[in-house]
Design a protein around this motif. Structure first.
Motif, PDB file in Angstrom:
ATOM      1  N   PRO A  73     -79.507 -65.810  22.882  1.00  0.00           N
ATOM      2  CA  PRO A  73     -79.759 -67.076  23.477  1.00  0.00           C
ATOM      3  C   PRO A  73     -80.820 -67.933  22.606  1.00  0.00           C
ATOM      4  N   PHE A  74     -80.951 -69.129  22.352  1.00  0.00           N
ATOM      5  CA  PHE A  74     -81.823 -69.951  21.677  1.00  0.00           C
ATOM      6  C   PHE A  74     -83.314 -69.930  21.897  1.00  0.00           C
ATOM      7  N   ALA A  75     -84.021 -69.604  21.046  1.00  0.00           N
ATOM      8  CA  ALA A  75     -85.592 -69.847  21.478  1.00  0.00           C
ATOM      9  C   ALA A  75     -86.373 -70.146  20.266  1.00  0.00           C
ATOM     10  N   ALA A  76     -87.019 -71.249  20.411  1.00  0.00           N
ATOM     11  CA  ALA A  76     -87.622 -71.717  19.345  1.00  0.00           C
ATOM     12  C   ALA A  76     -88.938 -72.744  20.031  1.00  0.00           C
ATOM     13  N   GLU A  77     -89.973 -72.889  18.901  1.00  0.00           N
ATOM     14  CA  GLU A  77     -91.110 -73.521  19.432  1.00  0.00           C
ATOM     15  C   GLU A  77     -91.307 -74.811  18.440  1.00  0.00           C
ATOM     16  N   ILE A  78     -92.054 -75.846  18.707  1.00  0.00           N
ATOM     17  CA  ILE A  78     -92.433 -76.919  18.001  1.00  0.00           C
ATOM     18  C   ILE A  78     -93.906 -77.173  18.517  1.00  0.00           C
ATOM     19  N   ARG A  94     -86.269 -84.437  25.035  1.00  0.00           N
ATOM     20  CA  ARG A  94     -84.722 -83.968  25.175  1.00  0.00           C
ATOM     21  C   ARG A  94     -84.430 -83.890  23.947  1.00  0.00           C
ATOM     22  N   ILE A  95     -82.970 -83.214  23.970  1.00  0.00           N
ATOM     23  CA  ILE A  95     -82.385 -83.113  22.780  1.00  0.00           C
ATOM     24  C   ILE A  95     -81.444 -84.572  22.850  1.00  0.00           C
ATOM     25  N   ALA A  96     -81.397 -85.127  21.729  1.00  0.00           N
ATOM     26  CA  ALA A  96     -80.710 -86.555  21.757  1.00  0.00           C
ATOM     27  C   ALA A  96     -79.392 -86.607  22.086  1.00  0.00           C
ATOM     28  N   GLY A  97     -78.799 -87.597  22.785  1.00  0.00           N
ATOM     29  CA  GLY A  97     -77.567 -87.487  22.979  1.00  0.00           C
ATOM     30  C   GLY A  97     -76.624 -88.039  21.918  1.00  0.00           C
ATOM     31  N   PRO A  98     -75.222 -88.095  21.965  1.00  0.00           N
ATOM     32  CA  PRO A  98     -74.244 -88.355  20.808  1.00  0.00           C
ATOM     33  C   PRO A  98     -74.353 -89.834  20.299  1.00  0.00           C
ATOM     34  N   LEU A 114     -76.574 -77.185  25.271  1.00  0.00           N
ATOM     35  CA  LEU A 114     -76.762 -75.778  26.081  1.00  0.00           C
ATOM     36  C   LEU A 114     -78.267 -75.307  25.904  1.00  0.00           C
ATOM     37  N   ILE A 115     -79.050 -76.410  24.844  1.00  0.00           N
ATOM     38  CA  ILE A 115     -80.372 -76.245  24.487  1.00  0.00           C
ATOM     39  C   ILE A 115     -81.270 -77.029  25.629  1.00  0.00           C
ATOM     40  N   ARG A 116     -82.512 -76.576  26.084  1.00  0.00           N
ATOM     41  CA  ARG A 116     -83.086 -77.370  27.168  1.00  0.00           C
ATOM     42  C   ARG A 116     -84.550 -77.403  26.380  1.00  0.00           C
ATOM     43  N   THR A 137     -84.759 -73.389  24.473  1.00  0.00           N
ATOM     44  CA  THR A 137     -84.263 -72.468  24.942  1.00  0.00           C
ATOM     45  C   THR A 137     -82.885 -72.966  25.439  1.00  0.00           C
ATOM     46  N   SER A 138     -82.126 -71.668  25.455  1.00  0.00           N
ATOM     47  CA  SER A 138     -80.747 -71.673  25.897  1.00  0.00           C
ATOM     48  C   SER A 138     -80.546 -70.416  26.799  1.00  0.00           C
ATOM     49  N   ASN A 139     -79.767 -70.423  27.866  1.00  0.00           N
ATOM     50  CA  ASN A 139     -79.413 -69.476  28.593  1.00  0.00           C
ATOM     51  C   ASN A 139     -78.193 -68.542  27.852  1.00  0.00           C
ATOM     52  N   THR A 140     -77.445 -69.134  27.207  1.00  0.00           N
ATOM     53  CA  THR A 140     -76.372 -68.438  26.505  1.00  0.00           C
ATOM     54  C   THR A 140     -76.356 -68.404  25.140  1.00  0.00           C
ATOM     55  N   ALA A 141     -75.578 -67.337  24.606  1.00  0.00           N
ATOM     56  CA  ALA A 141     -75.964 -66.985  23.299  1.00  0.00           C
ATOM     57  C   ALA A 141     -75.125 -68.294  22.368  1.00  0.00           C
ATOM     58  N   ILE A 142     -75.977 -68.470  21.316  1.00  0.00           N
ATOM     59  CA  ILE A 142     -75.478 -69.333  20.319  1.00  0.00           C
ATOM     60  C   ILE A 142     -74.880 -68.659  19.272  1.00  0.00           C
ATOM     61  N   ASN A 143     -73.647 -69.000  18.996  1.00  0.00           N
ATOM     62  CA  ASN A 143     -72.971 -68.266  17.975  1.00  0.00           C
ATOM     63  C   ASN A 143     -72.591 -69.516  16.583  1.00  0.00           C
ATOM     64  N   GLU A 144     -73.388 -70.643  16.461  1.00  0.00           N
ATOM     65  CA  GLU A 144     -73.323 -71.384  15.296  1.00  0.00           C
ATOM     66  C   GLU A 144     -74.229 -70.876  14.487  1.00  0.00           C
ATOM     67  N   PRO A 145     -74.137 -70.892  13.070  1.00  0.00           N
ATOM     68  CA  PRO A 145     -75.085 -70.242  12.277  1.00  0.00           C
ATOM     69  C   PRO A 145     -75.902 -71.483  11.862  1.00  0.00           C
ATOM     70  N   SER A 146     -75.650 -72.742  11.876  1.00  0.00           N
ATOM     71  CA  SER A 146     -76.517 -73.778  11.475  1.00  0.00           C
ATOM     72  C   SER A 146     -76.468 -75.078  12.571  1.00  0.00           C
ATOM     73  N   ILE A 147     -77.469 -75.445  12.996  1.00  0.00           N
ATOM     74  CA  ILE A 147     -77.485 -76.811  13.809  1.00  0.00           C
ATOM     75  C   ILE A 147     -78.699 -77.541  13.521  1.00  0.00           C
TER      76      ILE A 147
END
Length: 175
Positions: A73-78, A94-98, A114-116, A137-147
């Motif tokens: 699950p994704f975890a980061a701080e800014i 928020r994470i920006a939209g499309p 998936l990221i909050r 954070t995310s509740n599910t695992a992130i399988n993308e190596p770069s975002i």
């Protein structure tokens, strides 16, 4: 760079390109035409920045610190700096939209849904001594190596969209 700052740069460059009616009145000392053009550009940029100084009380988003690995699950701080005490209550993130990704000419990664993003304070309850930060954070695992993350940060002073390129490492094997 916001719209007004980009207009300042464009106006400065345009003014620097215009032929001077009296060359002695505007930077006659540089010998080459490029030096004269550059000197005039700096002069007009300085004048316009004095007319409209940059916001000194605007919040600043720091670097991202990722604490998760690929397949977790994704975890980061800014960190947030230059934030006034009463501004914390007005923060919206928020994470920006499309549409924002499209405007930035970036592909919208569906994994960012998936990221909050939440805001919190570190330290004591004292507003002056505590530090503000964004938690991603995310509740599910992130399988993308770069975002590529575009974080929208809005306060009473305005809106900021900050780009973060995140590379997720492989998980460390425990022994």
């Amino acid at each position: 760079m916001n719209l007004f700052e980009s207009m300042i740069v464009k106006l400065s460059f345009y003014a620097a390109l215009q032929p001077a009616k009296n060359i002695r009145s505007v930077f006659a000392f540089p010998a080459s035409s490029f030096a004269r053009l550059f000197a005039r550009f700096i002069f007009f940029t300085a004048v316009l920045s004095i007319v409209h100084p940059a916001d000194s009380d605007a919040a600043i988003l720091g670097n991202i610190k990722v604490t998760s690995a690929l397949g977790q699950p994704f975890a980061a701080e800014i960190d947030i700096s230059a934030l006034e005490g009463d501004e914390f209550a007005q923060i919206q993130t928020r994470i920006a939209g499309p549409e924002t990704y499209e405007a930035a000419k970036l592909e919208y990664p569906t994994v960012v849904r998936l990221i909050r993003v939440t805001t919190e304070r570190d330290g004591s309850g004292d507003v002056k001594s505590s530090r503000a930060k964004l938690k991603l954070t995310s509740n599910t695992a992130i399988n993308e190596p770069s975002i590529n993350l575009l974080v929208e940060f809005t306060t009473g002073n305005g809106r900021l969209v900050q780009k973060y390129s995140v590379l997720l490492d492989l998980p460390k094997l425990g022994r």
